[in-house]
Scaffold this active site. Structure first.
Site, mmCIF file in Angstrom:
data_model
loop_
_atom_site.group_PDB
_atom_site.id
_atom_site.type_symbol
_atom_site.label_atom_id
_atom_site.label_comp_id
_atom_site.label_asym_id
_atom_site.label_seq_id
_atom_site.Cartn_x
_atom_site.Cartn_y
_atom_site.Cartn_z
ATOM 1 C CB ALA A 65 -3.402 -5.630 2.296
ATOM 2 N N GLY A 110 -7.012 -6.128 -1.378
ATOM 3 C CA GLY A 110 -7.940 -6.221 -0.243
ATOM 4 C C GLY A 110 -9.193 -5.381 -0.422
ATOM 5 C CD GLU A 113 -8.378 -10.184 -1.242
ATOM 6 O OE1 GLU A 113 -7.710 -9.256 -0.744
ATOM 7 O OE2 GLU A 113 -7.983 -11.354 -1.268
ATOM 8 C CD GLU A 133 -4.107 -9.075 -4.170
ATOM 9 O OE1 GLU A 133 -4.397 -9.081 -5.390
ATOM 10 O OE2 GLU A 133 -4.952 -8.908 -3.279
HETATM 11 N N1 CAA Z 1 -0.482 0.174 0.665
HETATM 12 C C1 CAA Z 1 0.235 1.187 1.179
HETATM 13 N N2 CAA Z 1 0.311 2.386 0.599
HETATM 14 C C2 CAA Z 1 -0.372 2.570 -0.533
HETATM 15 C C3 CAA Z 1 -1.142 1.551 -1.136
HETATM 16 C C4 CAA Z 1 -1.177 0.294 -0.478
HETATM 17 N N3 CAA Z 1 -1.892 -0.721 -0.942
HETATM 18 N N4 CAA Z 1 -1.675 2.033 -2.274
HETATM 19 C C5 CAA Z 1 -1.277 3.310 -2.385
HETATM 20 N N5 CAA Z 1 -0.497 3.636 -1.332
HETATM 21 C C6 CAA Z 1 0.144 4.926 -1.060
HETATM 22 C C7 CAA Z 1 1.295 5.205 -2.007
HETATM 23 O O1 CAA Z 1 2.479 4.554 -1.566
HETATM 24 C C8 CAA Z 1 1.377 6.695 -1.949
HETATM 25 O O2 CAA Z 1 2.030 7.071 -0.782
HETATM 26 P P1 CAA Z 1 3.123 8.293 -0.800
HETATM 27 O O3 CAA Z 1 2.276 9.490 -1.144
HETATM 28 O O4 CAA Z 1 3.654 8.301 0.575
HETATM 29 O O5 CAA Z 1 4.091 7.940 -1.869
HETATM 30 C C9 CAA Z 1 -0.083 7.119 -1.795
HETATM 31 O O6 CAA Z 1 -0.782 5.966 -1.328
HETATM 32 C C10 CAA Z 1 -0.719 7.544 -3.095
HETATM 33 O O7 CAA Z 1 -0.518 6.503 -4.025
HETATM 34 P P2 CAA Z 1 0.165 6.722 -5.479
HETATM 35 O O8 CAA Z 1 1.090 7.891 -5.443
HETATM 36 O O9 CAA Z 1 0.737 5.424 -5.908
HETATM 37 O O10 CAA Z 1 -1.133 7.115 -6.324
HETATM 38 P P3 CAA Z 1 -1.367 6.914 -7.872
HETATM 39 O O11 CAA Z 1 -2.646 7.616 -8.167
HETATM 40 O O12 CAA Z 1 -0.160 7.250 -8.654
HETATM 41 O O13 CAA Z 1 -1.575 5.310 -8.064
HETATM 42 C C11 CAA Z 1 -2.521 3.162 -7.497
HETATM 43 C C12 CAA Z 1 -2.690 4.692 -7.494
HETATM 44 C C13 CAA Z 1 -2.510 2.650 -8.948
HETATM 45 C C14 CAA Z 1 -3.708 2.577 -6.755
HETATM 46 C C15 CAA Z 1 -1.198 2.783 -6.807
HETATM 47 O O14 CAA Z 1 -1.125 3.476 -5.560
HETATM 48 C C16 CAA Z 1 -1.047 1.327 -6.498
HETATM 49 O O15 CAA Z 1 -0.724 0.559 -7.407
HETATM 50 N N6 CAA Z 1 -1.263 0.891 -5.244
HETATM 51 C C17 CAA Z 1 -1.073 -0.463 -4.807
HETATM 52 C C18 CAA Z 1 -2.218 -1.349 -5.275
HETATM 53 C C19 CAA Z 1 -1.972 -2.791 -4.859
HETATM 54 O O16 CAA Z 1 -1.003 -3.415 -5.265
HETATM 55 N N7 CAA Z 1 -2.897 -3.344 -4.049
HETATM 56 C C20 CAA Z 1 -2.806 -4.694 -3.568
HETATM 57 C C21 CAA Z 1 -2.146 -4.706 -2.236
HETATM 58 S S1 CAA Z 1 -1.764 -6.338 -1.694
HETATM 59 C C22 CAA Z 1 -3.162 -6.925 -1.015
HETATM 60 O O17 CAA Z 1 -4.198 -6.308 -0.989
HETATM 61 C C23 CAA Z 1 -3.012 -8.308 -0.456
HETATM 62 C C24 CAA Z 1 -4.231 -8.950 0.057
HETATM 63 O O18 CAA Z 1 -5.056 -9.493 -0.674
HETATM 64 C C25 CAA Z 1 -4.419 -9.101 1.466
#
Ligand code: CAA
Length: 259
Positions: A65, A110, A113, A133
């Site tokens: 998400a 998400g 999911e 998460e």
């Molecule tokens: N939401 C918003 N932006 C996101 C995102 C997310 N879930 N995942 C990645 N991005 C964005 C980053 O902020 C980044 O943006 P900028 O270029 O503006 O900085 C861009 O996408 C590229 O990401 P990274 O630079 O972080 O890429 P990476 O290759 O170094 O890392 C990754 C990849 C390990 C997937 C890392 O991006 C990450 O950890 N993302 C978040 C994953 C996460 O925590 N997901 C769960 C979300 S909560 C959820 O889903 C709740 C639910 O059940 C409803």
């Protein structure tokens, strides 16, 4: 219908949805969830479509998400957002169409999911899957705490949910979370091959089977078996049952019409 965050292609009975926000690794914001709900309904109501595929643009399937959007949310907004995610997963699960997830990269939060709401999951060797998460001070909100244990058992599910660890495609295959691991360049080809195979089956039966498994797993066994008997007997009122059995006895391939 035109969409901003997703690409939809319809070809030879297959509807392919590609989430198209590669700049944020296809993170699901409100608008994308709303578009996905709309397109799932669009495919559902399109009589030319019999199988659906969901994938992500470029290096991610869905990295979760949208954290930027969630960071601003209060309790009420989070409740609505979670509800929207659940609505999407339910539309996919309740759909008459078999949904195949082609997991081309990150399937986190998400993304995991959404993948789990699909019927068959193929993943590239590049895929990274998990429910991270907990690292954000929350827990899954689109069904992860419920679908994950139903798919892989509660011990392994709790490990993934409590640590937030991500696993690779091979490990996901080993624990029974996905159906197949495929080389990245072969992912779409293999997914379409699978979709084509399902297209040759009776569309009445693919929808019956999906409904029986999805409903049956959430109710007690005697009630679920009663559902199966009802659906089994209803199958004998279809043209596809006549065609399937006649074709077998005539030693030819059946030609199902989905009727
Ligand atoms: N939401 C918003 N932006 C996101 C995102 C997310 N879930 N995942 C990645 N991005 C964005 C980053 O902020 C980044 O943006 P900028 O270029 O503006 O900085 C861009 O996408 C590229 O990401 P990274 O630079 O972080 O890429 P990476 O290759 O170094 O890392 C990754 C990849 C390990 C997937 C890392 O991006 C990450 O950890 N993302 C978040 C994953 C996460 O925590 N997901 C769960 C979300 S909560 C959820 O889903 C709740 C639910 O059940 C409803």
């Amino acid at each position: 219908m035109s969409y901003k965050h997703i690409i939809v292609e319809k070809k030879n009975g297959i509807g392919t949805i590609t989430i198209n926000r590669p700049q944020v690794l296809n993170a699901l914001n409100r608008e994308t969830l709303e578009e996905l709900i709309t397109v799932v309904q669009e495919l559902e109501n399109d009589p030319t479509i019999h199988v659906a595929i969901i994938t992500g643009k470029e290096k991610a399937f869905i990295a979760g998400a949208d954290i930027t959007q969630m960071q601003e949310m209060n309790t009420l907004q989070a409740k609505k957002f979670g509800g929207l995610g659940h609505q999407l997963m339910q539309h996919i699960e309740n759909s008459r169409l078999p949904y195949i997830a082609a997991v081309n990269g990150y399937a986190l939060g998400g993304g995991c999911e959404l993948m789990m709401a699909c019927d068959i999951i193929l993943a590239s060797t590049h895929a990274k899957i998990g429910q991270p998460e907990i690292n954000l001070g929350i827990h899954p909100g689109f069904g992860g705490t419920q679908r994950l244990p139903r798919l892989i058992g509660k011990i392994k599910a709790k490990e993934l949910l409590l640590t937030g660890d991500t696993i690779d495609a091979q490990e996901a295959y080993r624990i029974g979370l996905i159906n197949k691991v495929v080389e990245p360049e072969k992912l779409m080809e293999e997914t379409e091959k699978l979709a084509q195979k399902i297209l040759t089956k009776s569309a009445v039966q693919t929808s019956f089977i999906k409904e029986l498994v999805n409903k049956g797993i959430n109710i007690d066994l005697p009630s679920a078996n009663t559902l199966e008997i009802a659906s089994f007997s209803a199958s004998f009122a279809t043209e596809d049952q006549k065609e399937g059995m006649t074709a077998f006895l005539e030693k030819r391939k059946p030609l199902f019409k989905g009727k």
